[in-house]
Scaffold this active site. Sequence first.
Site, mmCIF file in Angstrom:
data_model
loop_
_atom_site.group_PDB
_atom_site.id
_atom_site.type_symbol
_atom_site.label_atom_id
_atom_site.label_comp_id
_atom_site.label_asym_id
_atom_site.label_seq_id
_atom_site.Cartn_x
_atom_site.Cartn_y
_atom_site.Cartn_z
ATOM 1 N NE ARG A 17 -2.305 -1.322 3.551
ATOM 2 C CZ ARG A 17 -1.738 -0.547 4.460
ATOM 3 N NH1 ARG A 17 -1.798 0.771 4.358
ATOM 4 N NH2 ARG A 17 -1.117 -1.056 5.494
ATOM 5 C CE1 TYR B 227 0.384 -5.848 -1.586
ATOM 6 C CE2 TYR B 227 -0.819 -3.924 -0.796
ATOM 7 C CZ TYR B 227 -0.208 -5.142 -0.550
ATOM 8 O OH TYR B 227 -0.207 -5.653 0.715
ATOM 9 C CE LYS C 204 -6.936 -3.771 5.638
ATOM 10 N NZ LYS C 204 -5.729 -4.427 5.332
ATOM 11 C CG HIS D 247 -6.949 -3.243 10.187
ATOM 12 N ND1 HIS D 247 -5.663 -2.758 10.296
ATOM 13 C CD2 HIS D 247 -6.878 -4.281 9.322
ATOM 14 C CE1 HIS D 247 -4.858 -3.478 9.525
ATOM 15 N NE2 HIS D 247 -5.561 -4.402 8.931
ATOM 16 C CB SER E 64 -0.548 -3.585 8.013
ATOM 17 O OG SER E 64 -1.735 -2.881 7.714
ATOM 18 C CB CYS F 258 0.996 -6.219 14.048
ATOM 19 S SG CYS F 258 2.106 -4.858 13.661
ATOM 20 C CE LYS G 212 -5.224 -7.152 10.828
ATOM 21 N NZ LYS G 212 -3.857 -6.602 10.772
ATOM 22 C CG ASP H 22 -7.140 -7.439 7.077
ATOM 23 O OD1 ASP H 22 -6.164 -7.223 7.822
ATOM 24 O OD2 ASP H 22 -7.425 -6.706 6.121
ATOM 25 C CG ASN I 109 3.375 -6.424 1.916
ATOM 26 O OD1 ASN I 109 2.815 -6.967 2.883
ATOM 27 N ND2 ASN I 109 2.719 -5.637 1.064
ATOM 28 N NE ARG J 53 0.242 -8.501 2.492
ATOM 29 C CZ ARG J 53 -0.299 -8.174 3.667
ATOM 30 N NH1 ARG J 53 -1.372 -8.801 4.107
ATOM 31 N NH2 ARG J 53 0.231 -7.215 4.400
#
Length: 580
Positions: free
Chosen positions: A70, A198, A207, A227, A249, A251, A253, A276, A363, A365
Amino acid sequence: MNTTNQELNVWVADVARQTQPAHIVWCDGSQNEYDNLVAELLETGDLLELNQQTHPGCYLHRSDPNDVARMEHLTYICSTDADDAGLNNNWLAPTEAHNKMDDLFAGSMQGRTMYVVPYCMGPIDSPLSRCGVEITDSAYVVVNMRKMTRMGSAALSRIERDQVFVKGLHSTGELDPERRFIMHFPEELQIQSYGSGYGGNALLGKKCHALRIASHQARQEGWLAEHMLIVGIESPEGEKTYLAAAFPSACGKTNLAMLIPPASYAGWKVWTVGDDICWLRPGEDGRLWAINPEAGFFGVAPGTGAETNPNALAMLNKDAIFTNVAVTADNEPWWEGKSDEKPVKDWLGRDYDPENGPAAHPNSRFTVSIKNCPCYAPESEAASGVPISAIIFGGRRESLVPLIFQSFDWPHGVLVGASMASETTAAATGTTGIVRRDPMAMKPFCGYNFADYWAHWLSFADQPDKLPKIFHVNWFRKDEQGRFMWPGFGENMRVLEWIVRRCADQLGARQTPIGYVPNIDDINLDGLPIDTYTLKRLLEVVAENWTDELAQIQQYLEQYGDRLPAALKAEQQKVAKQLV
Ligand code: GTP
Ligand code: SPV
Ligand code: MN
């Protein structure tokens, strides 16, 4: 005409006139459609086949190297009044933003296919769910949206019934960071995103819709768009307690959402509802009921291993799309922390060379349907949602913040959320590892002024007995050698047990100026190589250090000026006073 909803027909026609695609495709969400899109993406090289023997239905996407996260500085909230966006957002006047975007979108789909993607955020039949339509020229976005949302005909039918939907327009453009914007028009229920493929920038249901636009709607309608992950913790007695947790983000979840309890927790089970995003609404019984608006995971790959998150590994063996991971000699997906194997190609497709840094992008995914998850909770599909007993805030703090503490009450809990801070991660571009305030883990995602957002949170305080209890956790404390002091992952169950028991009024606690912390014997250390001395350190509250923190929190909150709720300021002062 492709739908009975005239507004949608008119909008699609307008966008087509503006962007001039070669073809228009209305997506029905079928398997057949998905298979055809994958075939096209394989042909263009946007997807690469992974080992189909060991990973059937799994593909790799390598993004443009400058389009991997992001970009918060290119993300805007375009409310009429700049103050409605607040200090927490970049703002542009709606007309100015529209002019800018109109220029970018003009002719942007020439020679390309324009996909019209109706989607529903949340179970199709839930009154808590909301729909949107994303128009995109990226087939990669379409196949990801099919995993991440309830996409296609059923969503379109609901739109025809409800007559309301969020309009999201996306074009991949030139992938030039100088020509890239993610604009939100909350008052118009519109999103326009140009120049990035992305996840958070391009899968507009996530988001952009489910947090930025939804948070604005939620404030107007008396609910919360957060979130947060959602889990059900089942005790050996078979009782399920639902928790929602907001961590910034990258961290933890996704990891907490599918945790496997340690061996000493026979009979305990963790069920995943969401990883999320969480929409919370007061029920008739005064409790907060939650749905997961999403239908899939867009999860962080690095660090996902057999030790840390076996449930995630299990669900990634089939029907998963990987973005920017490395590959092994067997053409299997690979990332740092997955296994001891060595990759042969890095995320850019180069021969792997440790000199070039990590093989998988930090990052990188995976995209996978939530139904692949071995511990997916069937009640996630319930129209009512699930009742939430506790809200947990948390972040990456190598010092100061204890492993766990509980707020005194709801208003104090709102302060705990509002004053959260965390070290930055690779989920957004920019320097990582810098502590920044990230209230409720919503800094990049709140679609309106944080001061109004905190006031909205405080407004729920009417039914204090029924509201969730509010906690704060920190899995990321480090010792003098820079090593994590708490093992984390499955062992976090020990902290969740304390939370569940506190919610059931089964345990006392030690009162400190910042909240309640566990009595040392109430955290089960069975089978853990951690002594009570380390646990004591993990739970300590050093008044002197917290005095500094409270001063910083005050400074932070005061930036919001007159709009800052007096009740929040009062909470900050109360804690500061208790510290002296
Ligand atoms: P977003 O999808 O960006 O919102 O991230 P998330 O909050 O879902 O984070 P996720 O669970 O994907 O974890 C991010 C990183 O933190 C991964 O590399 C994990 O391995 C690591 N991590 C997760 N939980 C823990 C934990 O309890 N302790 C430690 N040390 N690391 C963790
Ligand atoms: C995050 O960054 O918090 C994510 C990934 O969950 S994204 O969809 O890009 O927002
Ligand atoms: Mn996230």
